[in-house]
Design a protein around this motif. Sequence first.
Motif, PDB file in Angstrom:
ATOM      1  N   TRP A 115       2.428   1.771  -3.411  1.00  0.00           N
ATOM      2  CA  TRP A 115       1.435   2.322  -4.324  1.00  0.00           C
ATOM      3  C   TRP A 115       1.206   3.813  -4.056  1.00  0.00           C
ATOM      4  CZ3 TRP A 115      -1.444   2.027  -8.576  1.00  0.00           C
ATOM      5  CH2 TRP A 115      -2.591   2.817  -8.661  1.00  0.00           C
TER       6      TRP A 115
ATOM      7  N   THR B 129      -5.015  -4.681  -3.228  1.00  0.00           N
ATOM      8  CA  THR B 129      -5.721  -4.183  -4.403  1.00  0.00           C
ATOM      9  C   THR B 129      -5.704  -2.648  -4.361  1.00  0.00           C
ATOM     10  OG1 THR B 129      -7.209  -6.096  -4.434  1.00  0.00           O
ATOM     11  CG2 THR B 129      -7.895  -4.135  -5.681  1.00  0.00           C
ATOM     12  N   PRO B 130      -5.087  -1.997  -5.328  1.00  0.00           N
ATOM     13  CA  PRO B 130      -5.061  -0.515  -5.312  1.00  0.00           C
ATOM     14  C   PRO B 130      -6.460   0.044  -5.306  1.00  0.00           C
ATOM     15  CG  PRO B 130      -3.543  -1.388  -6.963  1.00  0.00           C
ATOM     16  CD  PRO B 130      -4.360  -2.550  -6.481  1.00  0.00           C
ATOM     17  N   PRO B 131      -6.670   1.159  -4.607  1.00  0.00           N
ATOM     18  CA  PRO B 131      -8.005   1.759  -4.569  1.00  0.00           C
ATOM     19  C   PRO B 131      -8.413   2.264  -5.934  1.00  0.00           C
ATOM     20  CG  PRO B 131      -6.374   3.210  -3.564  1.00  0.00           C
ATOM     21  CD  PRO B 131      -5.689   1.920  -3.803  1.00  0.00           C
ATOM     22  N   GLU B 132      -9.693   2.207  -6.184  1.00  0.00           N
ATOM     23  CA  GLU B 132     -10.196   2.711  -7.468  1.00  0.00           C
ATOM     24  C   GLU B 132     -10.064   4.223  -7.531  1.00  0.00           C
ATOM     25  OE1 GLU B 132     -14.134   1.371  -8.073  1.00  0.00           O
ATOM     26  OE2 GLU B 132     -13.626  -0.775  -8.016  1.00  0.00           O
ATOM     27  N   GLU B 133      -9.683   4.698  -8.710  1.00  0.00           N
ATOM     28  CA  GLU B 133      -9.512   6.141  -8.882  1.00  0.00           C
ATOM     29  C   GLU B 133     -10.869   6.837  -8.997  1.00  0.00           C
ATOM     30  OE1 GLU B 133      -6.928   6.878 -12.134  1.00  0.00           O
ATOM     31  OE2 GLU B 133      -5.263   5.710 -11.287  1.00  0.00           O
TER      32      GLU B 133
ATOM     33  N   ALA C 207       0.830  -1.210   0.000  1.00  0.00           N
ATOM     34  CA  ALA C 207       0.000   0.000   0.000  1.00  0.00           C
ATOM     35  C   ALA C 207       0.858   1.251   0.000  1.00  0.00           C
ATOM     36  CB  ALA C 207      -0.925  -0.015   1.215  1.00  0.00           C
TER      37      ALA C 207
ATOM     38  N   LEU D  41      -4.823   2.528   4.876  1.00  0.00           N
ATOM     39  CA  LEU D  41      -4.982   1.098   4.613  1.00  0.00           C
ATOM     40  C   LEU D  41      -6.137   0.650   5.485  1.00  0.00           C
ATOM     41  CD1 LEU D  41      -4.008  -1.523   3.260  1.00  0.00           C
ATOM     42  CD2 LEU D  41      -2.451  -1.851   5.191  1.00  0.00           C
ATOM     43  N   GLY D  42      -7.312   0.582   4.904  1.00  0.00           N
ATOM     44  CA  GLY D  42      -8.500   0.371   5.723  1.00  0.00           C
ATOM     45  C   GLY D  42      -8.702   1.578   6.615  1.00  0.00           C
TER      46      GLY D  42
ATOM     47  N   GLY E 209      -0.212   6.348  -7.639  1.00  0.00           N
ATOM     48  CA  GLY E 209      -0.866   6.497  -6.343  1.00  0.00           C
ATOM     49  C   GLY E 209      -0.944   7.917  -5.847  1.00  0.00           C
TER      50      GLY E 209
END
Length: 322
Positions: free
Chosen positions: A272, A318-322, A269, A286-287, A278
């Motif tokens: 990224w 899993t990278p966060p959605e943009e 994380a 992270l959460g 990122g």
Amino acid sequence: MKRGTVAELRSRRSNLAVPGSNPRFLEKAKGLGADQVFLDLEDACAPLAKPSARKNIVAALNEGGWGDKIRTVRVNDWTTEWTYHDVIEVVGGAGAELDCIMLPKVADAAQVKALDMLLTQIEKSEGLEVGRIGIEAQIETAQGLISVNDIAFASPRIETIIFGPADFMASINMKSLVVGALHPDYAGDPFHYILMQILMAARARGVQAIDGPFLQVRDVEAFKEVAKRSAVLGFDGKWVLHPGQVDAANEIYSPSQEDYDHAELILDAYEWATSEKGGKKGSAMLGDEMIDEASRKMALVIAGKGRAAGMERTSSFTPPEE
């Protein structure tokens, strides 16, 4: 070190002591699950048995069958008449099959330097790679503890700093005959200061710190309780004197699966978050947890120990959605 990577570690969670005077034990040790074995020429061998024990150890090393175990030989300390012959015969006879020499009762940096010089001479004489064989320094006296920082930096061959509790207890006149356990008349941990001094010296030098033995070998639950005290401080492993202690040491000095997975997720994380994709951020979520460079450094420690122990991830980032 590149960001997000983990330094290569040699796992030393369990360090199995094997008397060099007992060929049957030497053979049995090959099949046990210890990360490291040290074939002992010191306290485990009676004086009259030391010459034959050297030959046993050379034969056992050259026969192979040790798998991925780190192979170490503990020689006698420099105040005895045996040290020179221990090193000459073992390294000269099986140096190519040897990872480290363990030097007990180290009192000062000069003793480590003397071993380094002798090893270099043998390596050159035998055509071995100069400097490959490491040194493990065992702290067993008040003088050794006072000098532990200098000892840790005495040679580039140093790989571990080890606590030897029994001789240390005798050195400071400790009122106890139970090696490695708490004392009912002392409210805290009588070994905490010693362990922390050794740990600080090892970490300042960038090498591993190993806790010494627990002599009640059949009481595995008591072994676990003692081991947890040094593991939580950050020690990398502990001596084991009996096959029954091996699995316990491997468990206690490994991260839990949950902690290992979490450490790997932090590394992913953060890598990224600091990347171009990122957003080149210095911190991220992270959460529900905020992570930053300090989090990365902490995660590197746990991930490094987990990887060295052969652990496998059970989660992925899993990278966060943009």
